[in-house]
Design a protein around this motif. Structure first.
Motif, mmCIF file in Angstrom:
data_model
loop_
_atom_site.group_PDB
_atom_site.id
_atom_site.type_symbol
_atom_site.label_atom_id
_atom_site.label_comp_id
_atom_site.label_asym_id
_atom_site.label_seq_id
_atom_site.Cartn_x
_atom_site.Cartn_y
_atom_site.Cartn_z
ATOM 1 N N PRO A 198 -16.639 1.466 5.449
ATOM 2 C CA PRO A 198 -15.878 2.292 6.293
ATOM 3 C C PRO A 198 -16.629 3.376 7.008
ATOM 4 C CG PRO A 198 -15.810 2.914 3.951
ATOM 5 C CD PRO A 198 -16.548 1.854 3.951
ATOM 6 N N THR A 199 -16.209 3.539 8.286
ATOM 7 C CA THR A 199 -16.846 4.494 9.222
ATOM 8 C C THR A 199 -16.465 5.866 8.605
ATOM 9 O OG1 THR A 199 -15.018 4.329 10.384
ATOM 10 C CG2 THR A 199 -17.018 3.113 11.063
ATOM 11 N N PRO A 200 -17.193 7.057 8.727
ATOM 12 C CA PRO A 200 -16.845 8.319 8.167
ATOM 13 C C PRO A 200 -15.671 8.874 8.661
ATOM 14 C CG PRO A 200 -19.086 8.227 9.319
ATOM 15 C CD PRO A 200 -18.303 6.845 9.651
ATOM 16 N N ASP A 201 -15.161 8.431 9.860
ATOM 17 C CA ASP A 201 -13.683 8.852 10.147
ATOM 18 C C ASP A 201 -12.540 8.244 9.767
ATOM 19 O OD1 ASP A 201 -14.049 6.830 11.698
ATOM 20 O OD2 ASP A 201 -13.634 7.611 13.586
ATOM 21 N N ALA A 202 -12.771 7.192 8.812
ATOM 22 C CA ALA A 202 -11.737 6.246 8.119
ATOM 23 C C ALA A 202 -12.077 6.084 6.689
ATOM 24 C CB ALA A 202 -11.443 4.744 9.030
ATOM 25 N N LEU A 203 -12.366 6.868 5.905
ATOM 26 C CA LEU A 203 -12.785 6.837 4.425
ATOM 27 C C LEU A 203 -11.700 6.618 3.904
ATOM 28 C CD1 LEU A 203 -15.495 9.418 4.090
ATOM 29 C CD2 LEU A 203 -15.757 7.138 4.314
ATOM 30 N N PRO A 204 -11.437 5.623 3.003
ATOM 31 C CA PRO A 204 -10.457 5.472 2.011
ATOM 32 C C PRO A 204 -10.129 6.432 1.063
ATOM 33 C CG PRO A 204 -12.264 3.952 1.390
ATOM 34 C CD PRO A 204 -12.624 4.653 2.656
ATOM 35 N N ASP A 205 -9.134 6.504 0.583
ATOM 36 C CA ASP A 205 -8.818 7.511 -0.760
ATOM 37 C C ASP A 205 -9.477 7.048 -1.710
ATOM 38 O OD1 ASP A 205 -7.256 9.192 1.238
ATOM 39 O OD2 ASP A 205 -5.303 7.909 0.552
ATOM 40 N N GLY A 206 -9.593 8.109 -2.689
ATOM 41 C CA GLY A 206 -10.160 7.819 -4.134
ATOM 42 C C GLY A 206 -11.346 7.187 -3.784
ATOM 43 N N CYS A 207 -11.972 6.006 -4.532
ATOM 44 C CA CYS A 207 -13.102 5.513 -4.545
ATOM 45 C C CYS A 207 -13.486 4.904 -3.079
ATOM 46 C CB CYS A 207 -13.283 4.469 -5.335
ATOM 47 S SG CYS A 207 -14.852 3.562 -5.517
ATOM 48 N N LEU A 208 -14.918 5.364 -2.532
ATOM 49 C CA LEU A 208 -15.053 4.883 -1.165
ATOM 50 C C LEU A 208 -15.321 3.326 -1.112
ATOM 51 C CD1 LEU A 208 -17.570 7.643 -0.479
ATOM 52 C CD2 LEU A 208 -15.251 7.527 0.445
ATOM 53 N N PHE A 209 -15.360 2.658 -2.343
ATOM 54 C CA PHE A 209 -15.589 1.229 -2.236
ATOM 55 C C PHE A 209 -14.236 0.606 -2.506
ATOM 56 C CE2 PHE A 209 -17.726 -2.766 -4.186
ATOM 57 C CZ PHE A 209 -18.334 -3.159 -3.110
ATOM 58 N N SER A 210 -13.460 1.352 -2.692
ATOM 59 C CA SER A 210 -12.053 0.594 -3.167
ATOM 60 C C SER A 210 -11.271 -0.274 -2.341
ATOM 61 C CB SER A 210 -10.868 1.803 -3.326
ATOM 62 O OG SER A 210 -10.776 2.314 -2.225
ATOM 63 N N ASP A 211 -11.672 -0.293 -0.976
ATOM 64 C CA ASP A 211 -11.033 -1.482 -0.125
ATOM 65 C C ASP A 211 -11.856 -2.714 -0.094
ATOM 66 O OD1 ASP A 211 -13.559 -0.059 1.076
ATOM 67 O OD2 ASP A 211 -12.464 -0.040 3.061
ATOM 68 N N ARG A 212 -12.905 -2.605 -0.658
ATOM 69 C CA ARG A 212 -13.791 -4.084 -0.862
ATOM 70 C C ARG A 212 -13.775 -4.352 -2.311
ATOM 71 N NH1 ARG A 212 -19.068 -2.937 2.680
ATOM 72 N NH2 ARG A 212 -19.377 -5.251 2.733
ATOM 73 N N CYS A 213 -13.662 -3.476 -3.050
ATOM 74 C CA CYS A 213 -13.778 -3.932 -4.505
ATOM 75 C C CYS A 213 -13.102 -4.914 -4.856
ATOM 76 C CB CYS A 213 -13.802 -2.466 -5.510
ATOM 77 S SG CYS A 213 -14.344 -2.639 -6.824
ATOM 78 N N PRO A 214 -13.690 -5.846 -5.972
ATOM 79 C CA PRO A 214 -13.074 -7.021 -6.545
ATOM 80 C C PRO A 214 -12.122 -6.328 -7.910
ATOM 81 C CG PRO A 214 -15.358 -7.201 -6.858
ATOM 82 C CD PRO A 214 -15.337 -6.089 -6.049
ATOM 83 N N TRP A 215 -12.678 -5.307 -8.421
ATOM 84 C CA TRP A 215 -12.114 -4.724 -9.528
ATOM 85 C C TRP A 215 -10.986 -3.725 -9.550
ATOM 86 C CZ3 TRP A 215 -17.391 -3.173 -12.023
ATOM 87 C CH2 TRP A 215 -18.279 -4.181 -12.172
ATOM 88 N N VAL A 216 -10.711 -3.368 -8.148
ATOM 89 C CA VAL A 216 -9.745 -2.301 -7.900
ATOM 90 C C VAL A 216 -8.634 -2.423 -8.463
ATOM 91 C CG1 VAL A 216 -8.877 -3.339 -5.767
ATOM 92 C CG2 VAL A 216 -9.271 -0.855 -5.898
ATOM 93 N N THR A 217 -8.200 -1.049 -9.129
ATOM 94 C CA THR A 217 -6.942 -0.824 -9.517
ATOM 95 C C THR A 217 -6.205 0.304 -9.120
ATOM 96 O OG1 THR A 217 -7.739 0.799 -11.289
ATOM 97 C CG2 THR A 217 -7.827 -1.794 -12.139
ATOM 98 N N GLN A 218 -5.027 0.522 -9.432
ATOM 99 C CA GLN A 218 -4.395 1.776 -8.907
ATOM 100 C C GLN A 218 -5.104 3.090 -9.007
ATOM 101 O OE1 GLN A 218 -2.158 0.543 -6.932
ATOM 102 N NE2 GLN A 218 -1.761 2.770 -6.363
ATOM 103 N N GLU A 219 -5.688 3.229 -9.975
ATOM 104 C CA GLU A 219 -6.502 4.496 -10.694
ATOM 105 C C GLU A 219 -7.367 4.855 -9.727
ATOM 106 O OE1 GLU A 219 -7.362 3.758 -14.593
ATOM 107 O OE2 GLU A 219 -7.834 5.895 -14.836
ATOM 108 N N CYS A 220 -8.173 3.757 -9.328
ATOM 109 C CA CYS A 220 -9.246 3.926 -8.345
ATOM 110 C C CYS A 220 -8.940 4.495 -7.100
ATOM 111 C CB CYS A 220 -9.994 2.592 -7.906
ATOM 112 S SG CYS A 220 -10.504 1.486 -9.283
#
Ligand code: SF4
Lengths: 329, 309
Positions: B265-287
Motif C-alpha cells: 500500500p502507498t503511504p496515503d492509503a494504508l489499511p487499518d490495523g495490520c499493514l499487511f492485512s489487505d494481502r494476508c492469507p491468514w487475515v481475520t477480523q481481529e487483524c
C-alpha cells in the motif's frame, strides 16, 4: 584527445567562414538598398561644388556603374585581402580606427566582464545556498529588475547620481579634457571608465547570478551532496568542495557567451558617457553614413561574439574531464 | 550499538495555497544492531529502507518530522548528535557512483571523507593509501574521476569511504544493484569483513539472497514498518514467522518462485490495523482492529498476531 580538439577547431573555423560570408552578403545587400548615396556621403558638405560630370567620374572610378554582382565580387576580393576601406569620418583606414577604438573599449569591457562575472557568481552562490530566504529574494528581485532595465537608462541614472549630484566621477570621455594623451595617468583612465564599466557590470550581473543560483540549487539537491552531508560536511564545506567545482564551468561558459550582450551594451553605455570606444564609433558611423567603418564594425563584432562563443564551447572541451578524458577512451 | 524503537517519519507536503498534507511514510519501525554484527534490512522499494538510513544520519529533508526513539551506544540520537556522529562514528556506503562528485578525483574525495572524520591531512592521505591498497585499488585509481571507474572498482572505492572514516556503524544502502555476481560476492565479503573487525553493519537491500549470504539477522520492512526481525538461519530452517516474510522467501527462484499477489500500500492509503492485512492469507477480523505489536515468537520479534500458529 589532441585530434578531437583539432577537429573541433577545424569545424568551428569552417563555421566562422560561413558566418562571415553570410555577414558579407547581408551587409552588401542592405547597404546597396539603403538610401545612402556613397558619393554624397564621401563628398559631404562640398556637394554643391561638384558638377554632375565630376560625380560621374567618381562613380566610374569607384565602379558604381558596374552591375551589383560585379561590385559585390570586387568588394569581396578587397575584403579577402584584408582591405576594409577607409573611414570617411576619421579619414583613416577602417582597420586602424577599429584597432585603436577597440583598445579603448577593451579595458572597460574587460573590467565590466570580470566584475559582472565575479559579482554575479557570488550573488548566485549566496542566493542558491540560502534559497527561499529574504536574501535570496532580494538578489532575485535585483536580477530581474536589472535584466529588464535598458542600458542607457541605468547609465543615465549613474551619471546623474555620481557625476552630477555627487560629483565624484567625471561626466564624460576616457581622459580629462585638455590633457595630452601621453600625460594621462592610469588613475585618470580608471577614473573615467568606472561609470561605463559599472553600468555594464550592474546589468551583466543579472544573468549569471540567476543562472548560478539555479545551478547551485541543482547541485545541493544532488546525490553527491547528500553523501557529502552524510559524511558530516557543512554547507560551507559543501559549497567549497563540491558547489564551486560544479558551477564554475557553466558560469564560465555563460560569461563567455554573454560577450555579445556586453558588446551591445557598450554601444549604449559609451554613447551616454561619451566614452570614445568602439561602441561610440558605431553610433557615429551610423549617424554620419560612414559605410566602410560600419561594415568593418559589423565584421569585427561578428568575429568578437563568435570568439566568445568559441571559447565558451572550448572551455567545456578542455576543462570538463568527462568530455576531455571521456572522448579519448 | 544502535537501537531504533517505534520510529515514525511524517512528511508535511504543501499543496495548492495553504493546503497541507501529512504523509506518514514510516510507522512503528524497529531495528537494533550490535557491534560485530551484520543486520540486513530487506524490503521492496517504498518500504522505508533508505529513509531509515537517512533518519539515522540526520539527513532527512526539512519537511520531515521524526518521532520515536533512536539510541546510539545507549544515548539518544538527537539531530545535534547525528551531526556530530555522521562521518565519524556512523558512515554511509551509498548505492552508486552517482553519489560521488563527478568533477573530483576519487582519491581526493575519499581523503576528504577521512579528513571529515577527524584525521589530519597527512593522516587522511595515509589512510587513503592504506585503504586503497587493502582493496587492491592501484595508486593511479586515486587520480581517476568517478565516471572512469569500472563497476567493481566503484564498489571498492565506495566501501573505502566507510573504512577511512573509522566508523563503528556502517550503513550500506543497496550496495549491490545490478552488479556482476562476482562483484556482488566481493562487496558482501567486504561488508562481512568490516563486521568481523567489530563494526556494526546495516545492509539495506531488496535482495534477500544477497542479504542471507552475510547477515546475522534480517529485518523485513513492509510499508514503512518492521514486520519481523529473523535470524538468518530461520529462513532455511523454515522458522520464519511473518506471512510477508514467508511470501518473500517463497517468491525466490530456488524455492517455489511464486510471486506475492497485490502490491504494497502507498503511504496515503494504508489499511487499518495490520499493514499487511489487505494481502494476508491468514487475515481475520481481529487483524483489522489494531496495528499488531511486536510479539516474541520462536525466539524473535514479529508483528503478527497469528504468527505462532
Ligand atoms: S496480523 Fe493478521 S493480517 Fe497481519 S500479518 Fe498477521 S495474520 Fe496477517
Amino acid at each position: 584527445m589532441q585530434l578531437g580538439i583539432a577537429a573541433f577547431i577545424l569545424r568551428k573555423l569552417l563555421r566562422l567562414a560561413l558566418l562571415l560570408i553570410a555577414v558579407a552578403i547581408f551587409s552588401f545587400v542592405l547597404i546597396s538598398l539603403s538610401p545612402i548615396d556613397p558619393i554624397d556621403a564621401y563628398v559631404g558638405a562640398d556637394m554643391l561644388q561638384i558638377s554632375p560630370e565630376q560625380r560621374d567620374i567618381i562613380a566610374q572610378r569607384w565602379g558604381l556603374d558596374q552591375p551589383m554582382m560585379t561590385r559585390f565580387i570586387l568588394w569581396l576580393r578587397q575584403l579577402a585581402s584584408g582591405n576594409l576601406g577607409t573611414s570617411i569620418i576619421f579619414n583613416q583606414p577602417v582597420s586602424t580606427v577599429i584597432g585603436s577604438r577597440f583598445q579603448t573599449s577593451l579595458q572597460m569591457l574587460a573590467i565590466a566582464w570580470l566584475i559582472s562575472g565575479a559579482l554575479g557568481l557570488a550573488m548566485g552562490v549566496v542566493a542558491g545556498a540560502r534559497a527561499g530566504s529574504w536574501l535570496d529574494r532580494a538578489i532575485r528581485f535585483y536580477a530581474y529588475t536589472l535584466a529588464a532595465s535598458p542600458t542607457f537608462w541605468v547609465a543615465l541614472l549613474l551619471l546623474l547620481v555620481f557625476s552630477v549630484s555627487l560629483k565624484i566621477t567625471p561626466i564624460c570621455c576616457a581622459t580629462p579634457p585638455g590633457v595630452l594623451t601621453r600625460d594621462v595617468t592610469v588613475w585618470q583612465r580608471l577614473h573615467h571608465l568606472i561609470l561605463p564599466a559599472a553600468t555594464l557590470s550592474l546589468i551583466g550581473v543579472a544573468n549569471i547570478a540567476l543562472h548560478t543560483r539555479q545551478k547551485l540549487i541543482e547541485v545541493l539537491n544532488s546525490d553527491y551532496v547528500l553523501f557529502a552531508r552524510a559524511q558530516g560536511e557543512s554547507l560551507v564545506g559543501i559549497i567549497r568542495h563540491h558547489g564551486l567545482r560544479n558551477i564554475i564551468l557553466p558560469a564560465l561558459t555563460l560569461q563567455f557567451a554573454s560577450l555579445s550582450e556586453l558588446f551591445g551594451g557598450s554601444v549604449l553605455a559609451e554613447q551616454v558617457f561619451s566614452y570614445p570606444g568602439l561602441g561610440k564609433a558605431t553610433v557615429e558611423a551610423a549617424l554620419r553614413s560612414d559605410v566602410p567603418l560600419l561594415v568593418g564594425i559589423v565584421f569585427f563584432s561578428a568575429l568578437f561574439v563568435y570568439t566568445g562563443n568559441l571559447i565558451a564551447d572550448l572551455t567545456y572541451q578542455i576543462v570538463d574531464p568527462r568530455i576531455r578524458i571521456g572522448k579519448s577512451s | 550499538m544502535l537501537s531504533v524503537q517505534d520510529l515514525n517519519i511524517t512528511f508535511t507536503l504543501y499543496g495548492r495555497g495553504l493546503a497541507q498534507k501529512q504523509l506518514t511514510v514510516i510507522t512503528q519501525l524497529d531495528l537494533d544492531v550490535k557491534a560485530g554484527e551484520v543486520v540486513a534490512v530487506v524490503g521492496a522499494s517504498g518500504s522505508g529502507k533508505s529513509l531509515l538510513a537517512h533518519a539515522i544520519l540526520g539527513i532527512l529533508p526539512d519537511n520531515a518530522q521524526v518521532s520515536g526513539k533512536m539510541l546510539f551506544k545507549g544515548e539518544p540520537l538527537t539531530l545535534n548528535r547525528c551531526q556530530d556522529l555522521r562521518g565519524k562514528a556512523i558512515a554511509l556506503i551509498p548505492q552508486s557512483i552517482g553519489y560521488l562528485d563527478p568533477l573530483m578525483h576519487v582519491g581526493q574525495q575519499v581523503q576528504r571523507t577521512a579528513q571529515l572524520s577527524g584525521l589530519s591531512r597527512p593522516a587522511a592521505k595515509a589512510a587513503v593509501d592504506r585503504t586503497f591498497a587493502r582493496y587492491r585499488l592501484a595508486a593511479i585509481v586515486q587520480r581517476l574521476y568517478p565516471f572512469q571507474l569500472s563497476g567493481g572498482m566503484a564498489r571498492r572505492v565506495l566501501v573505502s569511504t566507510a573504512v577511512v572514516s573509522q566508523a563503528e556503524l556502517v550503513i550500506a544502502d543497496e550496495p549491490t544493484p545490478g552488479l556482476h555476481p562476482d562483484v556482488v560476492t566481493e562487496t558482501l565479503n567486504h561488508l562481512r569483513e568490516l563486521a568481523s573487525e567489530g563494526k556494526g553493519v546495516i545492509l539495506i537491500t531488496h535482495d534477500i539472497e544477497a542479504a542471507l549470504q552475510i547477515a546475522d539477522r534480517v529485518a523485513v520492512f513492509y510499508a514503512g514498518t518492521t514486520v519481523e526481525i529473523a535470524h538468518a538461519q530461520d529462513f532455511s530452517n523454515n522458522k520464519i514467522r511473518h506471512p510477508y516474510t514467508q511470501a518473500l522467501w517463497r517468491s525466490l527462484p530456488q524455492n517455489e518462485f511464486i510471486p506475492i499477489s497485490g502490491s504494497q500500500p502507498t503511504p496515503d492509503a494504508l489499511p487499518d490495523g495490520c499493514l499487511f492485512s489487505d494481502r494476508c492469507p491468514w487475515v481475520t477480523q481481529e487483524c483489522r482492529l489494531d496495528r499488531p505489536p511486536f510479539l516474541q515468537v520462536r525466539g524473535a520479534p514479529v508483528r503478527c498476531i497469528h504468527a505462532d500458529r
